[in-house]
Design a protein around this motif. Structure first.
Motif, PDB file in Angstrom:
ATOM      1  N   ALA A 149      70.950 -13.852 -54.637  1.00 40.34           N
ATOM      2  CA  ALA A 149      71.096 -15.167 -55.267  1.00 40.34           C
ATOM      3  C   ALA A 149      71.959 -16.093 -54.418  1.00 40.34           C
ATOM      4  O   ALA A 149      71.617 -17.263 -54.190  1.00 40.34           O
ATOM      5  CB  ALA A 149      71.707 -15.014 -56.661  1.00 40.34           C
ATOM      6  N   VAL A 150      73.078 -15.583 -53.910  1.00 37.89           N
ATOM      7  CA  VAL A 150      73.968 -16.414 -53.094  1.00 37.89           C
ATOM      8  C   VAL A 150      73.317 -16.777 -51.770  1.00 37.89           C
ATOM      9  O   VAL A 150      73.424 -17.917 -51.293  1.00 37.89           O
ATOM     10  CB  VAL A 150      75.305 -15.677 -52.854  1.00 37.89           C
ATOM     11  N   CYS A 151      72.610 -15.829 -51.170  1.00 30.62           N
ATOM     12  CA  CYS A 151      71.918 -16.102 -49.914  1.00 30.62           C
ATOM     13  C   CYS A 151      70.859 -17.196 -50.098  1.00 30.62           C
ATOM     14  O   CYS A 151      70.731 -18.103 -49.261  1.00 30.62           O
ATOM     15  CB  CYS A 151      71.260 -14.824 -49.397  1.00 30.62           C
ATOM     16  N   ALA A 152      70.122 -17.138 -51.191  1.00 28.94           N
ATOM     17  CA  ALA A 152      69.102 -18.155 -51.475  1.00 28.94           C
ATOM     18  C   ALA A 152      69.738 -19.528 -51.630  1.00 28.94           C
ATOM     19  O   ALA A 152      69.222 -20.536 -51.135  1.00 28.94           O
ATOM     20  CB  ALA A 152      68.333 -17.780 -52.735  1.00 28.94           C
ATOM     21  N   ALA A 153      70.883 -19.582 -52.307  1.00 25.79           N
ATOM     22  CA  ALA A 153      71.557 -20.858 -52.511  1.00 25.79           C
ATOM     23  C   ALA A 153      72.089 -21.426 -51.197  1.00 25.79           C
ATOM     24  O   ALA A 153      71.916 -22.616 -50.906  1.00 25.79           O
ATOM     25  CB  ALA A 153      72.696 -20.689 -53.511  1.00 25.79           C
ATOM     26  N   MET A 154      72.725 -20.588 -50.390  1.00 25.91           N
ATOM     27  CA  MET A 154      73.296 -21.063 -49.130  1.00 25.91           C
ATOM     28  C   MET A 154      72.233 -21.627 -48.198  1.00 25.91           C
ATOM     29  O   MET A 154      72.362 -22.733 -47.672  1.00 25.91           O
ATOM     30  CB  MET A 154      74.038 -19.927 -48.421  1.00 25.91           C
ATOM     31  N   THR A 155      71.176 -20.848 -47.976  1.00 23.43           N
ATOM     32  CA  THR A 155      70.132 -21.291 -47.044  1.00 23.43           C
ATOM     33  C   THR A 155      69.273 -22.396 -47.640  1.00 23.43           C
ATOM     34  O   THR A 155      68.596 -23.116 -46.905  1.00 23.43           O
ATOM     35  CB  THR A 155      69.242 -20.107 -46.639  1.00 23.43           C
ATOM     36  N   GLY A 156      69.300 -22.565 -48.962  1.00 26.85           N
ATOM     37  CA  GLY A 156      68.551 -23.644 -49.597  1.00 26.85           C
ATOM     38  C   GLY A 156      69.281 -24.971 -49.560  1.00 26.85           C
ATOM     39  O   GLY A 156      68.660 -26.027 -49.616  1.00 26.85           O
ATOM     40  N   VAL A 157      70.610 -24.919 -49.459  1.00 22.69           N
ATOM     41  CA  VAL A 157      71.409 -26.139 -49.430  1.00 22.69           C
ATOM     42  C   VAL A 157      71.652 -26.622 -48.004  1.00 22.69           C
ATOM     43  O   VAL A 157      71.556 -27.812 -47.707  1.00 22.69           O
ATOM     44  CB  VAL A 157      72.763 -25.916 -50.146  1.00 22.69           C
ATOM     45  N   VAL A 158      71.975 -25.702 -47.106  1.00 21.14           N
ATOM     46  CA  VAL A 158      72.338 -26.051 -45.732  1.00 21.14           C
ATOM     47  C   VAL A 158      71.313 -25.464 -44.765  1.00 21.14           C
ATOM     48  O   VAL A 158      70.944 -24.295 -44.900  1.00 21.14           O
ATOM     49  CB  VAL A 158      73.743 -25.499 -45.382  1.00 21.14           C
ATOM     50  N   PRO A 159      70.822 -26.234 -43.784  1.00 19.14           N
ATOM     51  CA  PRO A 159      69.927 -25.667 -42.773  1.00 19.14           C
ATOM     52  C   PRO A 159      70.598 -24.468 -42.095  1.00 19.14           C
ATOM     53  O   PRO A 159      71.765 -24.538 -41.720  1.00 19.14           O
ATOM     54  CB  PRO A 159      69.742 -26.829 -41.785  1.00 19.14           C
ATOM     55  N   TYR A 160      69.854 -23.382 -41.967  1.00 17.96           N
ATOM     56  CA  TYR A 160      70.449 -22.122 -41.530  1.00 17.96           C
ATOM     57  C   TYR A 160      71.209 -22.197 -40.201  1.00 17.96           C
ATOM     58  O   TYR A 160      72.221 -21.499 -40.030  1.00 17.96           O
ATOM     59  CB  TYR A 160      69.390 -21.013 -41.484  1.00 17.96           C
ATOM     60  N   PRO A 161      70.805 -23.021 -39.204  1.00 23.32           N
ATOM     61  CA  PRO A 161      71.573 -23.034 -37.955  1.00 23.32           C
ATOM     62  C   PRO A 161      73.020 -23.496 -38.126  1.00 23.32           C
ATOM     63  O   PRO A 161      73.874 -23.200 -37.287  1.00 23.32           O
ATOM     64  CB  PRO A 161      70.795 -24.000 -37.056  1.00 23.32           C
ATOM     65  N   GLU A 162      73.293 -24.213 -39.222  1.00 23.74           N
ATOM     66  CA  GLU A 162      74.630 -24.755 -39.443  1.00 23.74           C
ATOM     67  C   GLU A 162      75.550 -23.804 -40.198  1.00 23.74           C
ATOM     68  O   GLU A 162      76.706 -24.138 -40.465  1.00 23.74           O
ATOM     69  CB  GLU A 162      74.527 -26.079 -40.208  1.00 23.74           C
ATOM     70  N   LEU A 163      75.062 -22.625 -40.533  1.00 20.00           N
ATOM     71  CA  LEU A 163      75.863 -21.683 -41.328  1.00 20.00           C
ATOM     72  C   LEU A 163      76.663 -20.703 -40.485  1.00 20.00           C
ATOM     73  O   LEU A 163      77.206 -19.729 -41.010  1.00 20.00           O
ATOM     74  CB  LEU A 163      74.945 -20.896 -42.280  1.00 20.00           C
ATOM     75  N   ASP A 164      76.746 -20.936 -39.194  1.00 20.74           N
ATOM     76  CA  ASP A 164      77.467 -20.036 -38.292  1.00 20.74           C
ATOM     77  C   ASP A 164      78.975 -20.237 -38.442  1.00 20.74           C
ATOM     78  O   ASP A 164      79.644 -20.841 -37.609  1.00 20.74           O
ATOM     79  CB  ASP A 164      77.042 -20.275 -36.848  1.00 20.74           C
ATOM     80  N   THR A 165      79.509 -19.742 -39.542  1.00 21.93           N
ATOM     81  CA  THR A 165      80.933 -19.874 -39.842  1.00 21.93           C
ATOM     82  C   THR A 165      81.382 -18.646 -40.613  1.00 21.93           C
ATOM     83  O   THR A 165      80.582 -18.008 -41.307  1.00 21.93           O
ATOM     84  CB  THR A 165      81.215 -21.139 -40.672  1.00 21.93           C
ATOM     85  N   ALA A 166      82.664 -18.303 -40.500  1.00 19.33           N
ATOM     86  CA  ALA A 166      83.194 -17.151 -41.228  1.00 19.33           C
ATOM     87  C   ALA A 166      83.531 -17.486 -42.673  1.00 19.33           C
ATOM     88  O   ALA A 166      83.941 -16.616 -43.438  1.00 19.33           O
ATOM     89  CB  ALA A 166      84.444 -16.608 -40.519  1.00 19.33           C
ATOM     90  N   ALA A 167      83.360 -18.751 -43.076  1.00 17.93           N
ATOM     91  CA  ALA A 167      83.621 -19.168 -44.456  1.00 17.93           C
ATOM     92  C   ALA A 167      82.447 -19.989 -44.974  1.00 17.93           C
ATOM     93  O   ALA A 167      82.585 -21.171 -45.304  1.00 17.93           O
ATOM     94  CB  ALA A 167      84.917 -19.967 -44.529  1.00 17.93           C
ATOM     95  N   PRO A 168      81.242 -19.408 -45.061  1.00 19.31           N
ATOM     96  CA  PRO A 168      80.038 -20.179 -45.398  1.00 19.31           C
ATOM     97  C   PRO A 168      80.019 -20.761 -46.806  1.00 19.31           C
ATOM     98  O   PRO A 168      79.475 -21.836 -47.021  1.00 19.31           O
ATOM     99  CB  PRO A 168      78.908 -19.164 -45.202  1.00 19.31           C
ATOM    100  N   ALA A 169      80.595 -20.054 -47.794  1.00 15.31           N
ATOM    101  CA  ALA A 169      80.564 -20.558 -49.162  1.00 15.31           C
ATOM    102  C   ALA A 169      81.321 -21.879 -49.274  1.00 15.31           C
ATOM    103  O   ALA A 169      80.843 -22.848 -49.879  1.00 15.31           O
ATOM    104  CB  ALA A 169      81.143 -19.528 -50.127  1.00 15.31           C
ATOM    105  N   SER A 170      82.514 -21.926 -48.691  1.00 13.92           N
ATOM    106  CA  SER A 170      83.287 -23.166 -48.702  1.00 13.92           C
ATOM    107  C   SER A 170      82.568 -24.263 -47.914  1.00 13.92           C
ATOM    108  O   SER A 170      82.545 -25.437 -48.314  1.00 13.92           O
ATOM    109  CB  SER A 170      84.680 -22.931 -48.115  1.00 13.92           C
ATOM    110  N   TYR A 171      81.957 -23.889 -46.802  1.00 15.68           N
ATOM    111  CA  TYR A 171      81.262 -24.867 -45.970  1.00 15.68           C
ATOM    112  C   TYR A 171      80.096 -25.508 -46.727  1.00 15.68           C
ATOM    113  O   TYR A 171      79.868 -26.721 -46.628  1.00 15.68           O
ATOM    114  CB  TYR A 171      80.744 -24.196 -44.698  1.00 15.68           C
TER     115      TYR A 171
END
Length: 463
Positions: A266-288
């Motif tokens: 569920a969290v993975c679907a939300a993260m990649t659905g909100v932010v384009p995946y190339p921009e998720l290269d961070t150690a704090a993705p939920a906050s980002y």
């Protein structure tokens, strides 16, 4: 060929009656411990890195593949934990089924798995801590928040959180369990809060292409994410401190795996659905993600919950590491002086102090992505040996009652082995090289010390 000698079942059960460790944990405690250690790095740290570098939105399939693999292994561990309800986890199972050399090899891999894993999680904890301070307008100097490879001197927040968790564990299992319960509740509330905030902003366009790295990327993502599923393996290290382990261990292991898998996807679907995946290269993705949609206050809230969540992972990994080494010390494979338990707190305080210092140093000076992948190698190898071990123990001890029996064991265990071997083969080359080097170092230490001082071989009791 005495290196393949097995420690008899009766000796394991005799050792578990030494009363040095208190049986204070119930089924609820085991489930909460599982949620505490499994839900953490996979959601709060590796989801972003895994999507950006390995699988894109297809990381959801990586979680599914990892969960299927773990389901096979989970059935094996549930039986093994009830058959041998003692400390040590995979080390104990390998020693009883495959012989001392494999027991040592798995135990040595557990050191890599738990110690390095705790270090990686502490690195993620630091990233969220720094992010929260940043959202409050407080900037810590990079020299105190980055490892040398990233231009700093020491990752001080990561260093400190490991030492604090170590101190909590030294004070006792019951006290650690109470702290864990509170932090897990905060963590679960945080995850649902994240889904509530991020859900309305999901844009299906961001899921296209769904497999930018192909199926190979999905498998590679699974290899990295295996790090996120090592919690149920760690749970079995608590068997010797669990009330009625024959009942409570399977309930805790299976429940924790099922709940965590649903939340991960569920969290993975939300993260990649909100932010384009190339921009998720961070150690704090939920906050980002929440900062990306303009919810700075929500980002701080999620970051605070993530801190609690990652704290439980560090706490439980250090616990598991100390119990695995406790069993190895009891068997004489590492110095018996480490077997000492505190008279007041009933915890292996010497082991915890040593582990805490080493892990804090690794966390303070080592890049997170390197340690995370190395941890996966140790985890998968332990799973491989356990899948073989359960079939061997069925053959050696067919008449000993098992309160939980793995269904269709001669189908489930081989499938677990095949899935694990497939994922292991897709680990990065530098991770495999590190694991081989670590194994060679362990073989040398076993030859120089463990083989000569083995309690099984010398027939001596531990003082």
């Amino acid at each position: 060929m005495d290196i393949f000698e097995r420690k008899p079942y009766q000796e394991f059960m005799h050792d578990s009656q030494d009363k040095k460790l208190n049986r204070v944990l119930g089924a609820f405690d085991i489930t909460i411990m599982g949620l505490g250690i499994i839900i953490g790095t996979g959601i709060f740290v590796l989801t972003g890195i895994g999507a950006a570098k390995y699988a894109g939105p297809g990381l959801m399939l990586s979680f599914v593949l990892a969960a299927i693999t773990c389901a096979f292994v989970c059935m094996a561990y549930s039986e093994l934990a009830t058959f041998l309800p003692v400390s040590g986890s995979s080390y104990t199972y390998a020693y009883a089924s495959l012989g001392e050399i494999f027991g040592w090899w798995v135990g040595w891999s557990l050191i890599l798995e738990y110690s390095v894993g705790a270090s990686a999680v502490a690195g993620g904890w630091s990233a969220y801590f720094v992010g929260i301070l940043h959202s409050c307008g407080i900037e810590l100097p990079k020299v105190l928040t980055a490892v040398p490879a990233d231009g700093g001197i020491i990752n001080l927040p990561a260093f400190v959180i490991v030492l604090l968790a170590t101190g909590c564990l030294i004070l006792g299992v019951r006290e650690g369990a109470r702290v864990n319960r509170v932090l897990v509740v905060i963590k679960i509330v945080t995850i649902f809060a994240f889904l509530f905030f991020a859900g309305p902003h999901i844009d299906p366009v961001n899921w296209q292409p769904f497999l930018p790295f192909g199926l190979d990327g999905v498998v590679a993502g699974t290899a990295v994410l295996f790090f996120a599923y090592l919690g149920f393996d760690a749970l079995s290290t608590a068997a010797e401190e669990t009330k009625n382990p024959e009942r409570n261990m399977p309930i805790g292991i299976i429940s924790a795996l099922a709940i965590c898998t649903v939340l991960y996807i569920a969290v993975c679907a939300a993260m990649t659905g909100v932010v384009p995946y190339p921009e998720l290269d961070t150690a704090a993705p939920a906050s980002y993600v929440l900062e990306y949609i303009g919810l700075r206050a929500g980002s701080a809230l999620i970051g605070t919950g993530a801190l609690c969540g990652l704290s439980t992972v560090v706490l439980n990994m250090l616990f598991a590491q100390s119990r695995a080494l406790y069993s190895m010390s009891r068997d004489g494979l590492i110095p018996k002086s480490l077997y000492t338990v505190h008279e007041k707190y009933h915890t292996p305080y010497r082991l915890l102090l040593i582990i805490g210092i080493i892990v804090s140093l690794v966390a303070g000076f080592t890049p997170i992505h390197i340690v995370a992948e190395a941890c996966s190698a140790g985890t998968i190898f332990a799973f491989l040996c356990s899948c073989v071990g359960i079939m061997v123990l069925r053959r050696i001890y067919p008449d000993i009652p098992r309160s939980f029996k793995c269904p269709a064991v001669y189908l489930v265990a081989p499938l677990g082995f095949i899935f694990c071997a497939f994922i292991f083969a897709h680990l990065s080359s530098h991770t495999l090289v590190l694991f081989v080097g670590w194994s060679i170092l362990g073989g040398i230490i076993y030859a120089v010390y463990g083989h000569k001082h083995s309690r099984l071989r010398n027939g001596k009791e531990v003082a």
